[in-house]
Enzyme design. Structure first.
Site, PDB file in Angstrom:
ATOM      1  N   ASP A   1       0.861  -1.169   0.000  1.00 53.58           N
ATOM      2  CA  ASP A   1       0.000   0.000   0.000  1.00 53.58           C
ATOM      3  C   ASP A   1       0.910   1.235   0.000  1.00 53.58           C
ATOM      4  O   ASP A   1       2.128   1.138   0.184  1.00 53.58           O
ATOM      5  CB  ASP A   1      -0.983  -0.007   1.172  1.00 53.58           C
ATOM      6  CG  ASP A   1      -2.214   0.857   0.855  1.00 53.58           C
ATOM      7  OD1 ASP A   1      -2.157   1.666  -0.092  1.00 53.58           O
ATOM      8  OD2 ASP A   1      -3.227   0.752   1.567  1.00 53.58           O
TER       9      ASP A   1
HETATM   10  C1  BGC Z   1      -5.029   3.272  -0.095  1.00 52.45           C
HETATM   11  C2  BGC Z   1      -5.146   2.237  -1.193  1.00 52.45           C
HETATM   12  C3  BGC Z   1      -5.018   2.897  -2.525  1.00 52.45           C
HETATM   13  C4  BGC Z   1      -3.684   3.607  -2.579  1.00 52.45           C
HETATM   14  C5  BGC Z   1      -3.397   4.256  -3.925  1.00 52.45           C
HETATM   15  C6  BGC Z   1      -3.802   4.137  -0.257  1.00 52.45           C
HETATM   16  O1  BGC Z   1      -3.825   5.227   0.591  1.00 52.45           O
HETATM   17  O2  BGC Z   1      -5.026   2.627   1.154  1.00 52.45           O
HETATM   18  O3  BGC Z   1      -6.351   1.552  -1.068  1.00 52.45           O
HETATM   19  O4  BGC Z   1      -5.131   1.958  -3.548  1.00 52.45           O
HETATM   20  O5  BGC Z   1      -3.661   4.604  -1.591  1.00 52.45           O
HETATM   21  O6  BGC Z   1      -4.167   5.350  -4.133  1.00 52.45           O
END
Ligand code: BGC
Length: 762
Positions: free
Chosen positions: A295
């Site tokens: 993540d």
């Molecule tokens: C989120 C993810 C997301 C990623 C990219 C993160 O803050 O937890 O779910 O896909 O950002 O935007």
């Protein structure tokens, strides 16, 4: 140098182009062909180029404009040109993606195309309902189609990888990201996970309108303590296997191409550095062949968690644990080469990660045509086309849940009613888009006022009553809630008098749920409750339309307001969908997939809880049983609940036998009758309880459902099959097994079931 490059490029064209044909479920020969191509390509790659494939950058402002020459952007640009970037996210639009792809393909030594990711959560520009709302449709076909439309629109804008579906089970409405999931149930959540993966990926990943999906967040993110986003997660092995993991496993079964790990620690170990999750379970036991992306910055956060000593150790831990791609921590690109050269990371792990990433790129057909998603004429033609609008309207209607309808206040008569619309969300075109709204333009939803005007013309009026927010809320900053400005209440009260019906449109703003939006209250935010009570004093004929991204605690409304419609954040076609339901052109059929508590003190509250040793009131005036002294244990609206304009009766439960064996399944049958005046759809639900087991089992578990459409007075015989496999659970022996014993079976239109039977499993 140039000659070498030409030879290599020629090699790639000749040897690799034949890999274009790609189907999601590939047969063995196709996948072995891709595997050979990947191996040949990897044979040409330096260690740093391999590590580059494991590096993902967020789009940087001027990558496609003037060459950036300082800071992060300059580094990223430099890395891109050197072939040290395997993927980018948040680069949007066919033309923009073409520009970065061109650098990767034409300026780097090996010309390996980028995989381009984006959070296409419930649509790209044209939005479906938020995923929690969609799950309330229980309509797997409509959900799959919604994902398919999202993929088509996103793919036309250069995107070939979505960070969806989020399949995190959650029981905590305080957690803002419940809007992004499919609710609290692992069985339904698994079916929806499969439907969404299928919708995004289709049957042929190499087509220009299918994209790779990503099951996230692996794992346990939905169990953050106290519902506070990013908080600690501590769960038992039984909860992990029986509740949290099933939708992830289902996604693997649906051939999902990628996984995203999670921000949280799980039982002390960050998900990103969790070998047990990623290597033992995902890539080991489940045989997942795709790749795992971290993540955002979650590798770096392993240091903040107090798990890794520094960034270098975090990179080592993450790669050892099975994280294949680093999203925005910059740690792989910084440390992995050194770690390999120092003998601290086995090159085989790098090779495995790169192989996984390149395989998905081949499967997408990117080596065949890296610009296949970059056709701006196609982008124009597909974005917001009629077919997409029809699909999002269809699923929006199906996602609405009728919570209360006393004296059949709904549906509204189409003629002769003097109606007023009130509340801050009544003519809001921004909020119904919900959180995670992709590239949808601000204020691009059909407001409820607009939807109603199709029925009422301009005779309908709207009073805001109170403002919900200050300014136009957005994705990144805190939404400011109005708690002081009451000036509109008097005006609203005056307008409500003498109206036949008042439609009050209240709830949460679209950015009050989603990432980073945990709440400690589940009431109507700001001054909305005050407005509701003030209007109620002068007119009791209120239809309350709720727009929200999580279950709300609305006990007062449930006691006093005659009609309540749960309309969530329904996306682009919001107002049209709600108006059709209010006027009865669509008879509501949605059912809740998350329990609505009476008040926040009951949270976490969920239907498939354990019994406890003292579940019921023992009589007398004893307090020694599992309860609250100031509130009932029952939820306000249970899982599976949702009304229709008609009514349904369940009767005549029959079991073909009371003894379930290896060779003998049980058929459970019953009669469902439409006992009301409207044609309608009902989701008939099957639940089972394992009465005693090596680990105490839930009081009920959803094991099947069927959506049936019935005309007034029509009856249908419905049946479900129970087999031994359905009774499997992750037992005290730490394996999936069916334990012999006694079981109850329940049937009904919600988890508060009405029919009950018994059987034995041998
Ligand atoms: C989120 C993810 C997301 C990623 C990219 C993160 O803050 O937890 O779910 O896909 O950002 O935007």
């Amino acid at each position: 140098m140039n000659t070498l490059k030409n030879i290599l490029v020629l090699f790639l064209i000749v040897v690799l182009a034949s890999c274009s044909k790609n189907i999601s479920k590939m047969d063995a020969s196709e996948s072995s062909m891709i595997s050979k191509k990947v191996d040949s390509l990897m044979g040409l790659m330096t260690l740093s180029e391999k590590i580059g494939q494991m590096n993902q950058y967020n789009g940087f402002w001027d990558v496609t404009g003037p060459v950036p020459n300082e800071g992060d952007a300059a580094n990223k640009y430099d890395h891109l040109k050197k072939g040290l970037v395997g993927s980018m996210l948040n680069v949007l639009g066919a033309d923009e993606v073409r520009k970065v792809q061109k650098i990767a393909v034409e300026e780097t030594r090996l010309g390996i195309p980028l995989i381009i990711g984006f959070d296409v959560i419930h649509g790209y520009k044209t939005l479906s309902p938020i995923p929690l709302a969609e799950s309330a449709s229980w309509d797997l076909e409509a959900i799959e189609n919604s994902a398919k439309m999202a993929a088509e629109e996103a793919a036309s804008a250069g995107i070939n990888w979505t960070f969806a579906p989020m399949v995190d089970i959650s029981r905590d409405a305080r957690w803002g990201r419940v809007m992004e999931g499919a609710g609290e149930d692992p069985y339904l959540g698994s079916l929806i996970a499969k439907a969404r993966v299928k919708g995004f990926q289709g049957n042929n990943l190499s087509l220009p309108y299918t994209i790779a999906a990503c099951a996230k967040h692996f794992a346990g993110y939905g169990f953050a303590e106290a519902g506070r986003d990013y908080n600690t997660v501590d769960v038992s092995i039984s909860t992990l296997y029986n509740t949290i993991l099933p939708p992830f496993k289902a996604a693997v079964e649906a051939d999902v191409k990628t996984f995203m790990n999670a921000f949280n620690i799980l039982n002390g170990v960050p998900a990103t550095g969790n070998r047990f999750l990623q290597r033992d379970i995902l890539k080991g036991a489940w045989g997942f062949k795709g790749f795992v992306v971290s993540d955002w910055g979650s590798m770096g956060e392993m240091v903040t968690h107090g798990y890794a000593k520094d960034g270098e150790e975090a990179a080592k831990m993450a790669v050892n644990a099975g994280s294949d791609m680093d999203m925005e921590s910059y740690l792989y690109v910084k440390y992995l080469e050194k770690l390999v050269n120092d003998g601290l990371v086995d090159i085989a792990l790098i090779d495995d990660a790169v192989k996984r990433i390149l395989t998905v790129k081949f499967e997408l057909g990117l080596f065949d045509d890296p610009y296949k998603y970059c056709n701006s004429a196609r982008e124009k033609e597909i974005t917001g086309n009629k077919k997409i609008h029809e699909a999002v309207l269809d699923v929006a209607k199906k996602s609405i849940v009728l919570l209360k309808n006393e004296n059949q206040l709904l549906p509204l008569k189409k003629e002769g009613l003097n109606i007023a619309v009130m509340g801050p969300l009544g003519n809001d075109k921004h909020s119904p888009l919900g959180s995670w709204r992709g590239e949808a333009a601000d204020n691009s939803a059909v407001s409820l006022m607009e939807g109603l005007q199709l029925y009422t013309g301009n005779s309908i009026t709207h009073q805001m009553g109170v403002k919900l927010t200050e300014g136009l809320p957005n994705f990144t900053t805190e939404t400011i809630i109005n708690t002081t400005d009451r000036t509109g209440i008097t005006e609203a009260v005056a307008a409500a008098k003498n109206k036949d019906v008042v439609i009050m449109v209240l709830g949460e703003h679209g950015f009050q749920s989603g990432e980073g939006r945990s709440r400690t209250s589940l009431s109507l935010p700001g001054l909305q409750q005050e407005l509701l009570e003030a209007v109620y004093k002068v007119n009791k004929n209120i239809v309350l339309v709720l727009m929200n991204g999580r279950p709300l605690a609305i006990e007062w409304a449930d006691k006093n307001i005659p009609a309540i419609v749960e309309a969530w954040h329904l996306g682009t076609e919001s107002g049209n969908a709600i108006a059709q339901v209010l006027y009865g052109d669509y008879n509501p059929s949605g059912k809740l997939t998350m329990t609505f508590p009476r008040n926040i003190g009951q949270v976490p509250i969920y239907y498939n809880h354990k019994n406890t040793g003292r579940p019921t009131y023992p009589g007398g005036n004893s307090v020694f049983w599992s309860h609250y002294i100031d509130e009932s244990n029952d939820p306000l609206y249970e899982f599976g609940y949702g009304l229709s304009y008609t009514t349904f009766k369940y009767e005549n439960l029959k079991l073909s036998t009371n003894s379930l064996t290896e060779n003998n399944d049980i058929e459970v049958s019953f009669t469902l009758t439409n006992t009301g005046n409207f044609e309608g759809k009902e989701v008939a639900q099957l639940y089972i309880r394992d009465l005693y087991a090596s680990l105490a089992r839930p009081v009920k578990e959803l094991k099947g459902f069927e959506m049936l459409s019935l005309k007034p007075n029509e009856s249908k015989q419905v049946s479900f099959r129970i087999d031994r496999k359905m009774l499997e659970f992750y037992s005290a022996n730490e394996k999936w097994e069916t334990e012999p014993g006694d079981f109850k079976v329940f049937i009904g239109g919600s988890s508060k079931t009405v029919l009950e039977g018994y059987f034995e499993c041998k």
